[in-house]
Scaffold this motif. Sequence first.
Motif, short mmCIF file in Angstrom:
data_model
loop_
_atom_site.label_atom_id
_atom_site.label_comp_id
_atom_site.label_asym_id
_atom_site.label_seq_id
_atom_site.Cartn_x
_atom_site.Cartn_y
_atom_site.Cartn_z
N PHE A 229 0.84 -1.20 0.00
CA PHE A 229 0.00 0.00 0.00
C PHE A 229 0.88 1.26 0.00
O PHE A 229 0.62 2.21 -0.74
N ILE A 230 1.93 1.23 0.83
CA ILE A 230 2.85 2.38 0.90
C ILE A 230 3.60 2.57 -0.41
O ILE A 230 3.73 3.69 -0.93
N ILE A 231 4.12 1.46 -0.97
CA ILE A 231 4.84 1.54 -2.23
C ILE A 231 3.93 2.04 -3.35
O ILE A 231 4.32 2.88 -4.17
N ASP A 232 2.70 1.55 -3.36
CA ASP A 232 1.75 1.94 -4.41
C ASP A 232 1.44 3.43 -4.36
O ASP A 232 1.22 4.07 -5.40
N LEU A 233 1.45 4.00 -3.15
CA LEU A 233 1.16 5.42 -3.01
C LEU A 233 2.40 6.29 -3.16
O LEU A 233 2.33 7.52 -3.00
N GLY A 234 3.54 5.67 -3.48
CA GLY A 234 4.75 6.44 -3.73
C GLY A 234 5.67 6.59 -2.55
O GLY A 234 6.49 7.50 -2.52
N SER A 327 -2.95 -11.02 -4.04
CA SER A 327 -2.77 -10.95 -5.50
C SER A 327 -2.95 -9.53 -6.00
O SER A 327 -2.28 -9.11 -6.95
N LEU A 328 -3.83 -8.77 -5.37
CA LEU A 328 -4.00 -7.36 -5.75
C LEU A 328 -2.74 -6.56 -5.43
O LEU A 328 -2.29 -5.74 -6.24
N ALA A 329 -2.16 -6.82 -4.26
CA ALA A 329 -0.95 -6.09 -3.84
C ALA A 329 0.20 -6.35 -4.80
O ALA A 329 0.94 -5.43 -5.17
N ILE A 330 0.36 -7.59 -5.22
CA ILE A 330 1.43 -7.92 -6.18
C ILE A 330 1.16 -7.23 -7.52
O ILE A 330 2.06 -6.70 -8.17
N GLY A 331 -0.11 -7.23 -7.93
CA GLY A 331 -0.48 -6.69 -9.23
C GLY A 331 -0.22 -5.22 -9.39
O GLY A 331 -0.01 -4.74 -10.51
N VAL A 332 -0.24 -4.47 -8.27
CA VAL A 332 -0.03 -3.02 -8.38
C VAL A 332 1.42 -2.63 -8.10
O VAL A 332 1.78 -1.45 -8.28
N THR A 333 2.26 -3.56 -7.69
CA THR A 333 3.66 -3.22 -7.37
C THR A 333 4.69 -3.86 -8.30
O THR A 333 5.85 -3.47 -8.29
N VAL A 334 4.27 -4.86 -9.09
CA VAL A 334 5.19 -5.54 -9.99
C VAL A 334 4.59 -5.59 -11.39
O VAL A 334 3.47 -6.09 -11.56
N PRO A 335 5.31 -5.11 -12.42
CA PRO A 335 4.79 -5.23 -13.78
C PRO A 335 4.89 -6.68 -14.26
O PRO A 335 5.85 -7.39 -13.95
N ALA A 336 3.90 -7.10 -15.02
CA ALA A 336 3.86 -8.50 -15.48
C ALA A 336 4.98 -8.83 -16.45
O ALA A 336 5.25 -10.01 -16.69
N ASP A 337 5.64 -7.81 -17.00
CA ASP A 337 6.71 -8.08 -17.97
C ASP A 337 8.10 -8.09 -17.32
O ASP A 337 9.11 -8.12 -18.03
N ASP A 338 8.15 -8.03 -15.98
CA ASP A 338 9.45 -8.11 -15.31
C ASP A 338 10.05 -9.49 -15.56
O ASP A 338 9.45 -10.52 -15.22
N GLU A 339 11.23 -9.51 -16.16
CA GLU A 339 11.83 -10.77 -16.58
C GLU A 339 12.13 -11.72 -15.42
O GLU A 339 12.22 -12.93 -15.60
N ARG A 340 12.31 -11.18 -14.23
CA ARG A 340 12.64 -12.01 -13.08
C ARG A 340 11.51 -12.95 -12.70
O ARG A 340 11.73 -13.97 -12.04
N LEU A 341 10.28 -12.62 -13.09
CA LEU A 341 9.14 -13.48 -12.78
C LEU A 341 9.26 -14.84 -13.45
O LEU A 341 8.81 -15.86 -12.91
N THR A 342 9.88 -14.86 -14.62
CA THR A 342 10.00 -16.13 -15.35
C THR A 342 11.44 -16.62 -15.44
O THR A 342 11.68 -17.82 -15.55
N ASN A 343 12.41 -15.70 -15.37
CA ASN A 343 13.81 -16.10 -15.52
C ASN A 343 14.57 -16.17 -14.20
O ASN A 343 15.69 -16.68 -14.16
N GLY A 344 13.97 -15.63 -13.14
CA GLY A 344 14.65 -15.66 -11.85
C GLY A 344 14.73 -17.07 -11.29
O GLY A 344 13.87 -17.91 -11.57
N GLU A 345 15.76 -17.33 -10.49
CA GLU A 345 15.94 -18.64 -9.91
C GLU A 345 15.51 -18.63 -8.45
O GLU A 345 15.85 -17.72 -7.69
N GLY A 346 14.75 -19.67 -8.06
CA GLY A 346 14.34 -19.81 -6.66
C GLY A 346 13.55 -18.62 -6.17
O GLY A 346 12.64 -18.12 -6.84
N ALA A 347 13.94 -18.12 -4.98
CA ALA A 347 13.20 -17.03 -4.36
C ALA A 347 13.33 -15.72 -5.13
O ALA A 347 12.53 -14.81 -4.93
#
Length: 580
Positions: A229-234, A327-347
């Motif tokens: 919430f804090i990150i989303d508000l800047g 899921s809403l919190a993730i959706g407003v703080t991370v863009p779906a095209d961030d490569e780490r979502l699919t190319n990142g290893e582990g955590a």
Amino acid sequence: MSFDPEKNAAYASEAGYSNGYDHQNGNGIGNGHRKSSIPGLKENNVAVGEAADLYGDISDAEHYGYVARGLKSRHIQFIALGGTIGTGLFLGIGTAFANYGPLSVLLGYTLTGIAIWAMMQCLGEMAAWLPLPGAIPQYCARYVDPAMGFAVGWNNWISASLTLCAEISAAAVVIGFWNDTINQAVWISIILVVILCLNIFAVSIYGEAEFIFASVKIVTIVGLLLLAFIIDLGGSPNRGQPDGQGRLGFRYWKSPYEAMKAYHNTGNKNTGRFLGVFSTLVNAAFSYGGVEMVAVAAGEAENPRKNIPKAVRRVFWRILFFYVLGSLAIGVTVPADDERLTNGEGARASPWVIAVSRAGIPVLPHIINAVILTSASSSGNAFLFTGSRYLFALAQNRQAPRFLLKCTKAGVPIYCVLITCSIGLLTYMTVASSASTVFGWFLTLTTITSLFTWVSALIAFLGFRKACRAQGVQDSDKPFVAIWAPYTAWIALVFFSIIILFNGWEVFTRGSWDVEGFVTAYIMVATYFAFYAFWRVFKRTKFVKPAEADIWTGKAALDAEIWPEQIPKNVMEKIWFWIA
């Protein structure tokens, strides 16, 4: 509409349990008290009756022993809120965001959450009426068909065992966030031993572990929601820097980003978006897997008439805060095209870790990673417990070898725990193969088995309601009644059935046929019906008639027990008793 203890005491009296056991004073009431040498049993005729009812005769109860009601109210409540929540929410959800978009994931988790809530209401009604170890296989055998009890029991055991492997594998991978030089087999071995120790000594130790694990997860999720919430508000630390984020709002839901991605090249974008939403349902089902554990633990819970309904009601808040708002919190703080979502290893592929990294908070990724490790270990711990209890329930139904009924003096079904834990050795496959590939197999297989568990529970509930009407049991006689049933049961049943039927839809599209994909999508469907057909033919079982369904065995002994009423002495105790 309220539960009438006097009427249920009359049922107990008619069944020969007129003298109960006073848990407050620790003795039998009247002349009904008798000593017993049964391992794991309280020394009273009520507990002896509960075991003897379920085993068939008192000599079996004396020989095998029985599980102990060692799970306190706070254990059950926190298991309901945070138990079995593992890598699906913290890791698996990232791939869904990358493939389908934030709005699709939010819709998928919300729709699945509504169906889960409806299923848990139905399961809660049955578990509060008759809290049995393992629960679901016994309900299916009693209210629908013994063959369904056999099918869902073995299906559930396979599901819990495979999920145990998936969570241990994920925990080992997560440790690589800090140290990837040590072979993963070492971490797998350590985690397996720890989980086994938490389950093998006493159910109260397992309960305490889950209480602590769930507390960590709850505090973390609440903290992450506030942080999002804090990150989303800047309010992120890098907001004033050239590459800082500033106020986000719903930036990642608008052009050039996509709130709903077209998952498949259908030629029609709206059709592609629909397929994207549908595909999130399978991912959400894996994340919700194990939510039924409250009912599985009911057979070992103190004062189940009170604690199980209370826990079932808490599932709503678990769905809302952990899954929908998460899921809403993730959706407003991370863009779906961030490569780490699919190319990142582990955590590093966790959307929560990515969110705080993008906000320029250096320490939090390590803290979140520690929580993910805790969650994976906790989930593995929970699935070893549930898997062993499903095996125990099958033995009670005489659908598994009788030696599995053997309990220790502390009331732990020792052979069930050891056999289920031995399946965890399959986790070593991730060392030789691609860990992500094996994890993907486990994810798909366990998702379908979870869906069959929920479908079977709903069918059993419909049979239970018919049996209650046929045998004169009114809703006012029950300690808990499902909201809007049976309509919600039918809706959830259709919803889960559709996911099972079409979960492998992509392999049937033009140019996408894949044998491995087809097998992983539907092998557990074939396995479930093979189990059902085998027992149906082998034992020549028939559907249970409502008037003949066994809704009573084991109930009279429970109704005769007297549990102390918790009376808060001050405001703090009043708040704590409400929470736990």
